[in-house]
Design a protein around this motif. Sequence first.
Motif, PDB file in Angstrom:
ATOM      1  N   TYR A   1       0.799  -1.310   0.008  1.00  0.00           N
ATOM      2  CA  TYR A   1       0.001  -0.092   0.077  1.00  0.00           C
ATOM      3  C   TYR A   1       0.879   1.281  -0.001  1.00  0.00           C
ATOM      4  O   TYR A   1       2.114   1.183   0.534  1.00  0.00           O
TER       5      TYR A   1
ATOM      6  N   ASP B   1      -0.157   4.653   0.964  1.00  0.00           N
ATOM      7  CA  ASP B   1      -0.483   5.590   2.138  1.00  0.00           C
ATOM      8  C   ASP B   1      -1.238   4.941   3.224  1.00  0.00           C
ATOM      9  O   ASP B   1      -1.921   3.918   3.155  1.00  0.00           O
TER      10      ASP B   1
ATOM     11  N   ARG C   1      -3.871   5.116   6.221  1.00  0.00           N
ATOM     12  CA  ARG C   1      -5.165   5.447   6.206  1.00  0.00           C
ATOM     13  C   ARG C   1      -5.584   5.843   7.633  1.00  0.00           C
ATOM     14  O   ARG C   1      -5.118   5.559   8.513  1.00  0.00           O
TER      15      ARG C   1
ATOM     16  N   GLN D   1      -3.751   5.348  11.153  1.00  0.00           N
ATOM     17  CA  GLN D   1      -2.661   4.768  11.354  1.00  0.00           C
ATOM     18  C   GLN D   1      -1.449   4.899  11.433  1.00  0.00           C
ATOM     19  O   GLN D   1      -0.551   4.191  12.380  1.00  0.00           O
TER      20      GLN D   1
ATOM     21  N   GLY E   1     -13.120  -2.814   9.166  1.00  0.00           N
ATOM     22  CA  GLY E   1     -12.648  -2.591   7.856  1.00  0.00           C
ATOM     23  C   GLY E   1     -11.862  -1.336   8.015  1.00  0.00           C
ATOM     24  O   GLY E   1     -11.433  -0.782   7.034  1.00  0.00           O
TER      25      GLY E   1
ATOM     26  N   GLY F   1      -8.692  -0.917   9.372  1.00  0.00           N
ATOM     27  CA  GLY F   1      -7.472  -1.091   8.998  1.00  0.00           C
ATOM     28  C   GLY F   1      -6.751  -1.348  10.286  1.00  0.00           C
ATOM     29  O   GLY F   1      -5.507  -0.671  10.501  1.00  0.00           O
ATOM     30  N   LYS F   2      -7.344  -2.122  11.273  1.00  0.00           N
ATOM     31  CA  LYS F   2      -6.850  -2.324  12.712  1.00  0.00           C
ATOM     32  C   LYS F   2      -5.323  -3.179  12.530  1.00  0.00           C
ATOM     33  O   LYS F   2      -4.449  -2.839  13.299  1.00  0.00           O
ATOM     34  N   SER F   3      -5.380  -4.001  11.678  1.00  0.00           N
ATOM     35  CA  SER F   3      -4.241  -5.099  11.679  1.00  0.00           C
ATOM     36  C   SER F   3      -2.969  -4.438  11.598  1.00  0.00           C
ATOM     37  O   SER F   3      -1.996  -4.823  12.278  1.00  0.00           O
TER      38      SER F   3
ATOM     39  N   ARG G   1     -15.880  -5.160   4.351  1.00  0.00           N
ATOM     40  CA  ARG G   1     -14.580  -4.830   4.989  1.00  0.00           C
ATOM     41  C   ARG G   1     -13.589  -4.251   4.083  1.00  0.00           C
ATOM     42  O   ARG G   1     -12.454  -3.650   4.653  1.00  0.00           O
TER      43      ARG G   1
ATOM     44  N   HIS H   1      -7.183  -9.381  -2.443  1.00  0.00           N
ATOM     45  CA  HIS H   1      -8.464  -8.853  -2.573  1.00  0.00           C
ATOM     46  C   HIS H   1      -8.825  -8.256  -3.572  1.00  0.00           C
ATOM     47  O   HIS H   1      -8.288  -8.129  -4.820  1.00  0.00           O
TER      48      HIS H   1
HETATM   49  P1  ADP Z   1     -10.135  -4.119  10.505  1.00  0.00           P
HETATM   50  O1  ADP Z   1      -9.250  -5.192  11.261  1.00  0.00           O
HETATM   51  O2  ADP Z   1     -10.201  -2.900  11.253  1.00  0.00           O
HETATM   52  O3  ADP Z   1     -11.385  -4.674  10.286  1.00  0.00           O
HETATM   53  P2  ADP Z   1      -8.367  -4.790   8.545  1.00  0.00           P
HETATM   54  O4  ADP Z   1      -6.992  -4.555   9.229  1.00  0.00           O
HETATM   55  O5  ADP Z   1      -8.525  -5.892   8.355  1.00  0.00           O
HETATM   56  O6  ADP Z   1      -9.608  -3.886   9.315  1.00  0.00           O
HETATM   57  O7  ADP Z   1      -8.344  -3.734   7.364  1.00  0.00           O
HETATM   58  C1  ADP Z   1      -9.105  -3.704   6.240  1.00  0.00           C
HETATM   59  C2  ADP Z   1      -9.061  -3.578   4.838  1.00  0.00           C
HETATM   60  O8  ADP Z   1      -8.314  -2.488   4.585  1.00  0.00           O
HETATM   61  C3  ADP Z   1      -8.254  -4.806   4.340  1.00  0.00           C
HETATM   62  O9  ADP Z   1      -8.523  -5.158   3.171  1.00  0.00           O
HETATM   63  C4  ADP Z   1      -6.829  -4.203   4.469  1.00  0.00           C
HETATM   64  O10 ADP Z   1      -5.896  -4.776   3.531  1.00  0.00           O
HETATM   65  C5  ADP Z   1      -6.967  -2.582   3.915  1.00  0.00           C
HETATM   66  N1  ADP Z   1      -6.009  -1.784   4.437  1.00  0.00           N
HETATM   67  C6  ADP Z   1      -5.826  -1.476   5.590  1.00  0.00           C
HETATM   68  N2  ADP Z   1      -4.877  -0.456   5.614  1.00  0.00           N
HETATM   69  C7  ADP Z   1      -4.869  -0.170   4.448  1.00  0.00           C
HETATM   70  C8  ADP Z   1      -4.148   1.003   3.766  1.00  0.00           C
HETATM   71  N3  ADP Z   1      -3.174   1.829   4.493  1.00  0.00           N
HETATM   72  N4  ADP Z   1      -4.148   1.418   2.461  1.00  0.00           N
HETATM   73  C9  ADP Z   1      -5.041   0.363   1.804  1.00  0.00           C
HETATM   74  N5  ADP Z   1      -5.689  -0.645   2.162  1.00  0.00           N
HETATM   75  C10 ADP Z   1      -5.614  -0.778   3.530  1.00  0.00           C
END
Ligand code: ADP
Length: 605
Positions: A20, A22, A24, A27, A47, A49-51, A327, A559
Motif C-alpha cells: 500500500y 499511504d 489511512r 494508522q 474495515g 485497518g486495525k491489523s 470490510r 483482495h
Molecule cells: P479491521 O481489522 O479494522 O476490520 P483490516 O485490518 O482487516 O481492518 O483492514 C481492512 C482492509 O483495509 C483490508 O483489506 C486491508 O488490507 C485494507 N487496508 C488497511 N490499511 C490500508 C491502507 N493503508 N491502504 C490500503 N488498504 C488498507
Amino acid sequence: MTDHRGSPAARACLQQVFGYSDFRGQQAEIIDCVTQGQDALVLMPTGGGKSLCYQIPALLRPGVGIVISPLIALMEDQVSALRQQGVRAAALNSTRSGAERAATLKAIHAGELDLLYIAPERLLGSDLLEQIAATEIALFAIDEAHCVSQWGHDFRPEYLQLGILGQRFPQVPRIALTATADHRTREEIQQQLLPENAQVFLASFDRPNLRYEVGLKEKPREQLLRFIQTRHAGESGIVYCMSRRGTEQTADWLNARGIPALAYHAGLEQETRQTHQSRFLREDGLVMVATVAFGMGIDKPDVRFVAHLDLPKTLESYYQETGRAGRDGLPAEAWMIYGLQDIYRIRQLSHQSSASEAHKRGEQGRLEALLSFCETSDCRRPALLAHFGEKHPGGCGQCDNCLNPPRTWDATDAARRLLSCVYRTGQRFGAGHVIDVLLGSEGPRAKSLGHDQLSTFGIGRDHPRATWQSIIRQLLAKGFLAPDPAGHGGLRLTDACRPLLRGEISVELREDLPQKAAPSTRKVTATDVAVDPDTWARLRAERRRLAEAEGVPPYVIFHDTTLLAMLEQRPASLAEFSQLPGVGQRKLERYGESFLKALADCEPA
Ligand code: ADP
Ligand code: ZN
C-alpha cells in the motif's frame, strides 16, 4: 511534531510488505506511537485497518509481536495472509500438534518469528509466559479487546487476566484494539488492559462505503430474492433471520431459485457449522442465511451485502452485524425489512421485561433507539452514529432516505379516529379487527360483538387497509399505542395519547410506499467489472486456482480491490504490477507472472 504520513521506516514496510502506498486515517500515528514503545487503545470500525496498527510495529521493533485473539478461525486466516506477504507468522492454539508447537517455540527462541497469534487461555494457562520471558518481545496486541467487558455479548473471562502482562512485562508496549466503541466498554478496556497513560485513538465509526436501506416487509422472501438478483447476483452476502428454522427454510428456498445458499445456526452439528463457515469463506458468491450465532470474527473482506429479514435485537447489534459487509472498503449494502409484527413484538418485549427498574430503563432506551432508526424519515446515519456518541450532519447521500426522500403527511385526524376506535372496542383487539371496524366490514365478528353499532364503525373508509396498518405500526413505534398486557395480540392506548386526543398535538407520519425497484441497479462493485466481465471472470478464476493450490481462501491471495486495480490499470510488466494496491514484494514474486499472463490472454485482439 507528528508526521501524518508516518516515519520513513513505517512507510517502507507498508509499501514493501503490504503493497500500500499511504496510511489511512490514524494508522501512521498509532504505528509511530507503538513503535516508539508506548501503549495505545485503538477504537476503529470494522474495515478501518486495525491489523496494520500492530503488524507494522511488530515488524519494526526487535523481537516477536504477540497477538492475543479469541478466535481460532480468525487467527488461522491472519497467519496465512501474513505468510503470503512474506511475514514470519505462526499461531498457537488447540488445533496445533505437539510437534508444531515445539517448532514454533524454537523459532521464537531463535528470533525467527515476527508475529505469534495466540488464544488468551493458551497464553495464560501454560508455562508459555515463563518460556518466553527471556526472549525479546516486540509488543502485545490485544485484539477484540471488548471481550474484556462483562456487560458485552462477547465476554471472555480469560481477558480479565491479561492485566498480568503489564506486571510481568512492564517494558513491552501494549496495544488494545476493538470495533466496539460504547463508552462503558472503552473504560473497561482501559482499566483492565492498559496503563493509565495509554494513548487513545478514536476513529469515526461511520462506514462510508456502506449503503443503508430499510423497507417494509411484504413478501419477505420474494423481496430478498429480488434484492439479490437485481443488485448482488453472484456475490457473497449474509442474511440474518431470527429463528433457526427460518434460516434453513430460507436457504432451501434460495437454492431452489438458483441462489447458492447455506444455513448456519447454533443448533447445527459442529461439523456442519464448520463446513458451512469454511465454504462461505473460500467460495465465491455464496449466501449465508444465519442466526446471530454467525458472524463474530468473520474476516471475509468481500461480503457485499448483509440483509435482515427480522429486526436485530438492538441498534448496536444491527451496527455490528451490518458491519460485516464491505470490510475491503468497496461499496456494500445493509438491507433490512420489517413490519407491524416486528414492532409489536419489540414493544411487547419492552413491557414484559422482568429485569430491575434501572436495567429496564436501559433496555427501553435501546429499543427506542432501534425503533427510531427504523422509522426515521431523515438520513439514517445520524440515528445510527448517535449510538456511539457521534454527531453526523446527515444528508449522507448513501441511504434510502437520502436517495429517495420519503414523503410525510399530517395524520393527526386519522390517528385520532384510530385511537378512538381502539378505545371503543375495549382495548383488547389486534390491528386486524380494529381496521375491520374502521372500514365498516360487515363480518360476523363485528356483528356478534356489537361493534357494528359503534360510532367508530366505518369512519375510516377514506383510507385503504394498508394505510391503516402503516398508521398503527407508526403509532406503536412512537409509543401512542402499546400491546395489551394480557399478551393476546391486542392494542391499547398509552398516556401519550391524551394530548393527541384532546387536539393539543399533531402527528406527522411517513408515507409508506410499496418498495420500489432498487433506486439504482448499479452493481456495487466498480463499473469496470460491467465493462469487461470476461477479464474479471478470468482474474477471479486465476485467483481461485492459486488459492486452491495453496489451501487458502481466495482473498488471501488478493483482495477484490487488487483485482479491480488490475482491470483498471492493465499492468503489462512486473514493474507496473508492483504498483497495484495490495501487491507487496513477496506477492509480486509469487503471483505477478500468473496474473500478467491472465491479463495478456484477455487483451482484445
Ligand atoms: P479491521 O481489522 O479494522 O476490520 P483490516 O485490518 O482487516 O481492518 O483492514 C481492512 C482492509 O483495509 C483490508 O483489506 C486491508 O488490507 C485494507 N487496508 C488497511 N490499511 C490500508 C491502507 N493503508 N491502504 C490500503 N488498504 C488498507
Ligand atoms: Zn443518508
